[in-house]
Design a protein around this motif. Structure first.
Motif, PDB file in Angstrom:
ATOM      1  N   CYS A   1       0.843  -1.188   0.000  1.00 28.17           N
ATOM      2  CA  CYS A   1       0.000   0.000   0.000  1.00 28.17           C
ATOM      3  C   CYS A   1       0.883   1.244   0.000  1.00 28.17           C
ATOM      4  O   CYS A   1       1.689   1.438   0.894  1.00 28.17           O
ATOM      5  CB  CYS A   1      -0.911   0.002   1.229  1.00 28.17           C
ATOM      6  SG  CYS A   1      -2.005   1.430   1.312  1.00 28.17           S
ATOM      7  N   ARG A   2       0.729   2.068  -1.041  1.00 28.43           N
ATOM      8  CA  ARG A   2       1.412   3.360  -1.130  1.00 28.43           C
ATOM      9  C   ARG A   2       0.360   4.390  -1.478  1.00 28.43           C
ATOM     10  O   ARG A   2      -0.532   4.132  -2.278  1.00 28.43           O
ATOM     11  CB  ARG A   2       2.527   3.353  -2.174  1.00 28.43           C
ATOM     12  CG  ARG A   2       3.714   2.514  -1.716  1.00 28.43           C
ATOM     13  CD  ARG A   2       4.980   2.797  -2.485  1.00 28.43           C
ATOM     14  NE  ARG A   2       5.523   4.133  -2.353  1.00 28.43           N
ATOM     15  CZ  ARG A   2       6.229   4.576  -1.301  1.00 28.43           C
ATOM     16  NH1 ARG A   2       6.434   3.802  -0.279  1.00 28.43           N
ATOM     17  NH2 ARG A   2       6.711   5.803  -1.291  1.00 28.43           N
TER      18      ARG A   2
ATOM     19  N   VAL B   1      -1.582   5.052  -4.903  1.00 25.81           N
ATOM     20  CA  VAL B   1      -0.859   5.226  -6.156  1.00 25.81           C
ATOM     21  C   VAL B   1      -1.241   4.080  -7.094  1.00 25.81           C
ATOM     22  O   VAL B   1      -1.746   3.046  -6.657  1.00 25.81           O
ATOM     23  CB  VAL B   1       0.680   5.262  -5.954  1.00 25.81           C
ATOM     24  CG1 VAL B   1       1.079   6.442  -5.092  1.00 25.81           C
ATOM     25  CG2 VAL B   1       1.184   3.981  -5.367  1.00 25.81           C
ATOM     26  N   ASN B   2      -1.023   4.267  -8.373  1.00 24.59           N
ATOM     27  CA  ASN B   2      -1.353   3.230  -9.355  1.00 24.59           C
ATOM     28  C   ASN B   2      -0.664   1.920  -8.999  1.00 24.59           C
ATOM     29  O   ASN B   2       0.530   1.895  -8.734  1.00 24.59           O
ATOM     30  CB  ASN B   2      -0.927   3.663 -10.765  1.00 24.59           C
ATOM     31  CG  ASN B   2      -1.784   4.798 -11.291  1.00 24.59           C
ATOM     32  OD1 ASN B   2      -2.914   4.984 -10.844  1.00 24.59           O
ATOM     33  ND2 ASN B   2      -1.250   5.551 -12.219  1.00 24.59           N
ATOM     34  N   GLY B   3      -1.422   0.858  -8.989  1.00 27.68           N
ATOM     35  CA  GLY B   3      -0.877  -0.468  -8.708  1.00 27.68           C
ATOM     36  C   GLY B   3      -0.791  -0.807  -7.234  1.00 27.68           C
ATOM     37  O   GLY B   3      -0.403  -1.910  -6.871  1.00 27.68           O
TER      38      GLY B   3
END
Length: 106
Positions: free
Chosen positions: A43-44, A101-103
């Protein structure tokens, strides 16, 4: 003189720019320093608020223990309580101002 600008003015501008850069870089990282296991979940998040307070507990009245500037990116955990996402031990931020963020697997 350089390009018609006095040397003294160039030095002052360079010093102010350097101090500003150090401040911005430091505040982006300060709340996530020492995060244990924060990135292990994948998780970002990115901060969407101008300045986001990081609190000691998932409570809007809890002590402020750090801040993030807008567009700062940090590891976070999947745990969410009372509208706050856990960033690290004793570090929580309001989810409405955090965008994965994406992904990211948040």
């Amino acid at each position: 003189m350089f390009l018609g600008i006095p040397k003294r003015a160039l030095i002052i501008v360079a010093i102010l720019a350097g101090v500003g850069l150090i401040y911005v870089m430091g505040t982006d990282k300060r709340p996530s320093e020492g995060a244990t296991g924060g990135g292990s979940s994948g998780c970002r998040v990115t901060v969407t608020a101008d300045v986001l307070n990081v609190r000691a507990a998932p409570d809007p009245r809890a002590e402020i223990v750090g801040k993030f500037n807008q567009n700062a990116e940090t590891a976070a955990q999947v745990e969410v309580q009372n509208g706050f996402r856990k960033i690290a031990d004793n570090k929580w931020a309001k989810t409405e101002y955090l965008k994965p963020v994406n992904g990211a697997t948040c």
